[in-house]
Design a protein around this motif. Structure first.
Motif, PDB file in Angstrom:
ATOM      1  N   GLU A  19      54.083  73.056  59.259  1.00 49.76           N
ATOM      2  CA  GLU A  19      52.906  73.719  59.310  1.00 49.76           C
ATOM      3  C   GLU A  19      52.829  75.066  60.261  1.00 49.76           C
ATOM      4  O   GLU A  19      52.423  76.102  60.129  1.00 49.76           O
ATOM      5  CB  GLU A  19      51.459  72.988  59.689  1.00 49.76           C
TER       6      GLU A  19
ATOM      7  N   PRO B 287      46.365  63.754  52.057  1.00 48.36           N
ATOM      8  CA  PRO B 287      45.617  64.672  52.906  1.00 48.36           C
ATOM      9  C   PRO B 287      46.507  65.693  53.861  1.00 48.36           C
ATOM     10  O   PRO B 287      46.136  66.725  53.733  1.00 48.36           O
ATOM     11  CB  PRO B 287      44.557  63.793  53.787  1.00 48.36           C
ATOM     12  N   ASP B 288      47.359  65.189  54.308  1.00 46.05           N
ATOM     13  CA  ASP B 288      48.309  65.946  55.178  1.00 46.05           C
ATOM     14  C   ASP B 288      49.115  66.792  54.143  1.00 46.05           C
ATOM     15  O   ASP B 288      49.548  67.920  54.584  1.00 46.05           O
ATOM     16  CB  ASP B 288      49.215  65.168  55.809  1.00 46.05           C
TER      17      ASP B 288
ATOM     18  N   GLU C 161      48.333  67.897  51.250  1.00 45.89           N
ATOM     19  CA  GLU C 161      47.273  68.757  50.800  1.00 45.89           C
ATOM     20  C   GLU C 161      47.108  70.100  51.757  1.00 45.89           C
ATOM     21  O   GLU C 161      46.962  71.172  51.383  1.00 45.89           O
ATOM     22  CB  GLU C 161      46.060  68.322  50.309  1.00 45.89           C
ATOM     23  N   ARG C 162      47.137  69.705  53.115  1.00 42.30           N
ATOM     24  CA  ARG C 162      46.740  70.735  54.144  1.00 42.30           C
ATOM     25  C   ARG C 162      47.921  71.619  54.162  1.00 42.30           C
ATOM     26  O   ARG C 162      47.898  72.814  54.349  1.00 42.30           O
ATOM     27  CB  ARG C 162      46.728  69.911  55.535  1.00 42.30           C
TER      28      ARG C 162
ATOM     29  N   ALA D 262      47.663  73.971  51.338  1.00 36.93           N
ATOM     30  CA  ALA D 262      47.038  74.983  51.591  1.00 36.93           C
ATOM     31  C   ALA D 262      47.595  76.042  52.632  1.00 36.93           C
ATOM     32  O   ALA D 262      47.213  77.158  52.404  1.00 36.93           O
ATOM     33  CB  ALA D 262      45.677  74.564  52.196  1.00 36.93           C
ATOM     34  N   ALA D 263      48.333  75.544  53.526  1.00 36.95           N
ATOM     35  CA  ALA D 263      49.036  76.450  54.325  1.00 36.95           C
ATOM     36  C   ALA D 263      50.054  77.321  53.607  1.00 36.95           C
ATOM     37  O   ALA D 263      50.241  78.627  54.148  1.00 36.95           O
ATOM     38  CB  ALA D 263      49.585  75.737  55.328  1.00 36.95           C
TER      39      ALA D 263
END
Length: 102
Positions: free
Chosen positions: A12, A52-53, A55-56, A59-60
């Protein structure tokens, strides 16, 4: 699994630099692909916990893709051969196959 969470966090941070600093996008693509492979190799319960991680992270990647497409060609490594969407699709397909087997 903590190693995967650490890699997600590191990725990320590197993705956030895309378009602002020189980033080896080919190496970044390889790291994302390796992360996806490692996630699909986990037991279903652990893989679901990472959702969830991941998916984040997706998104990034999507945000970075949009940012890069709106900029003039950067002076860093060539564009990766696969998009963030392709990596996400590969992960999703592998996860679907795991669900069918469990």
């Amino acid at each position: 699994m903590s190693g995967l969470l650490e890699e997600i966090t590191d990725l990320e941070a590197e993705i956030a630099r895309l378009g602002h600093q020189a980033v080896d996008r080919a190496a970044l693509e390889n790291r994302v692909a390796a992360l996806c492979q490692a996630a699909t190799a986990l037991p279903a319960v652990d893989a679901h916990a990472l959702a969830p991680d991941l998916e984040r992270l997706i998104a990034a990647l999507d945000a970075a893709s949009e940012r890069l497409q709106s900029m003039p060609a950067p002076d860093d490594s060539p564009a990766p051969s696969h998009s963030a969407g392709a990596a996400a699709a590969a992960y999703g397909a592998a996860l679907q196959n795991r669900r069918r087997r469990t």
